[in-house]
Design an enzyme around this catalytic site. Structure first.
Site, PDB file in Angstrom:
ATOM      1  CG  ASP A  82      -1.794   1.209   1.351  1.00 14.79           C
ATOM      2  OD1 ASP A  82      -2.368   1.617   0.328  1.00 14.79           O
ATOM      3  OD2 ASP A  82      -1.918   1.798   2.452  1.00 14.79           O
ATOM      4  CB  SER A  83       0.250   4.811  -0.430  1.00 11.27           C
ATOM      5  OG  SER A  83      -0.865   4.942   0.424  1.00 11.27           O
TER       6      SER A  83
ATOM      7  CB  CYS B 116      -3.105   0.445  -2.490  1.00 13.52           C
ATOM      8  SG  CYS B 116      -3.230   2.148  -3.061  1.00 13.52           S
TER       9      CYS B 116
ATOM     10  CD  GLU C 288       0.159   6.708   6.330  1.00  8.31           C
ATOM     11  OE1 GLU C 288       1.243   6.662   6.930  1.00  8.31           O
ATOM     12  OE2 GLU C 288      -0.344   5.719   5.764  1.00  8.31           O
TER      13      GLU C 288
ATOM     14  CB  CYS D  94      -9.282   4.708   0.847  1.00  7.29           C
ATOM     15  SG  CYS D  94      -7.602   5.110   1.384  1.00  7.29           S
TER      16      CYS D  94
ATOM     17  CG  HIS E  58      -4.824   4.964   4.621  1.00 12.11           C
ATOM     18  ND1 HIS E  58      -4.323   4.473   3.442  1.00 12.11           N
ATOM     19  CD2 HIS E  58      -3.759   5.447   5.320  1.00 12.11           C
ATOM     20  CE1 HIS E  58      -3.005   4.655   3.423  1.00 12.11           C
ATOM     21  NE2 HIS E  58      -2.638   5.240   4.544  1.00 12.11           N
TER      22      HIS E  58
HETATM   23  N1  DGL Z   1      -4.673   3.283   0.971  1.00 14.09           N
HETATM   24  C1  DGL Z   1      -4.715   3.648  -0.384  1.00 14.09           C
HETATM   25  C2  DGL Z   1      -5.992   3.328  -1.069  1.00 14.09           C
HETATM   26  O1  DGL Z   1      -6.598   2.343  -0.698  1.00 14.09           O
HETATM   27  C3  DGL Z   1      -3.988   4.866  -0.848  1.00 14.09           C
HETATM   28  C4  DGL Z   1      -4.186   6.127  -0.149  1.00 14.09           C
HETATM   29  C5  DGL Z   1      -3.290   7.211  -0.682  1.00 14.09           C
HETATM   30  O2  DGL Z   1      -2.070   7.043  -0.606  1.00 14.09           O
HETATM   31  O3  DGL Z   1      -3.815   8.211  -1.172  1.00 14.09           O
HETATM   32  O4  DGL Z   1      -6.410   3.984  -1.986  1.00 14.09           O
END
Ligand code: DGL
Length: 269
Positions: free
Chosen positions: A11-12, A74, A153, A185, A187
């Site tokens: 993931d990011s 992600c 984050e 997302c 996150h």
């Molecule tokens: N967690 C990621 C997603 O599911 C990326 C979030 C990001 O870096 O903008 O899209």
């Protein structure tokens, strides 16, 4: 033996850990190698070309670690790069969007689904496409929420600022009477409590992580890649910046020891 090889997940940043947690719960016999691209986050506001470059670098890195399958944990990379990169590699790759879309289509009763996600995921229209492939009658409404990833984050999971942002982002969706909201997302499941507090109990929250872990299990079984070894190796975690900060966060999310967390210069791959 390929079946004893680890599973690569990326993931990011910390968001993909919500998927790792589900994999650990559902397929406890597997070893995970995780990469979080913390130096280059957020992905959600970047172009498809950039996300493709990042994804290819991470896939090369994970393949170098001998992984047998890669989970793109992600939504943004699943939306923008998965189909292209999948065709370039010789191991199975799966993302989070298709499994999430399936749950959402199966969940809605009134045929009105909201998607909260990054700008990139919403712009791609991928959730609408997958959901409408399953059921063309369903209305899908997307809302980009660019500030939520940085708030996660920073660890502001339950904070008045985060609550206010969730309120603003979900206002329009609540007005059009959705009955299902996809946390599009990886996150966002970390904000579940805050999101639930804002949208109330009447809306079903869909976290694609659960269905993704189920799909992963199917891929492992289908390719005879399940790890049936009694000896388990430690999971390993890599990031492109801030290994210590990442480790602290990961410890609060995962049901396992987070022993090894290292910084990697991903631009070298
Ligand atoms: N967690 C990621 C997603 O599911 C990326 C979030 C990001 O870096 O903008 O899209």
């Amino acid at each position: 033996m390929a079946s004893k090889a680890p599973i690569g997940v990326f993931d990011s940043g910390v968001g993909g850990l919500t998927v790792v947690k589900e994999i650990m719960n559902q397929i406890p016999g597997e070893t995970i190698i995780y990469f979080g691209d913390t130096a280059r986050l957020p992905y959600g506001s970047k172009s498809q070309e950039t996300i493709l470059t990042y994804t290819r670098q991470i896939v090369r890195f994970l393949k170098g670690k001998g992984v047998k399958v890669i989970v793109v944990a992600c939504n943004t990379a699943s939306a923008m790069a998965l189909e292209t990169v999948k065709a370039e590699v010789d191991i199975p790759m799966l993302g989070v969007v298709k499994p999430g879309a399936k749950v959402a289509a199966d969940t809605t009763k009134n045929g009105r689904i909201g998607i909260i996600a990054t700008e990139g995921t919403i712009r791609s229209g991928i959730y609408n496409n997958y959901i409408n492939d399953i059921n063309p009658q369903v209305q899908v409404y997307g809302k980009p929420c660019p500030l939520l990833v940085p708030l996660v984050e920073e660890g502001l999971l339950e904070d008045p600022v985060t609550t206010e942002m969730v309120r603003r982002y979900t206002k329009d969706l609540l007005e059009i009477d959705i009955d299902t909201l996809v946390l599009g997302c990886t996150h966002y499941p970390l904000l579940r409590k805050t999101i639930r507090g804002v949208v109330g109990d009447g809306i079903k929250l869909v976290n694609p992580a659960y269905e993704t872990a189920r799909s992963l299990k199917e891929v492992l079984v289908g390719n005879h890649l399940e790890n049936d070894s009694a000896v388990k190796s430690n999971h390993r975690f890599y990031v492109s910046d801030g290994a210590d900060k990442f480790k602290k966060f990961a410890k609060t999310i995962l049901p396992c020891e987070v022993i090894e967390t290292k910084d990697v210069n991903i631009e070298n791959y």
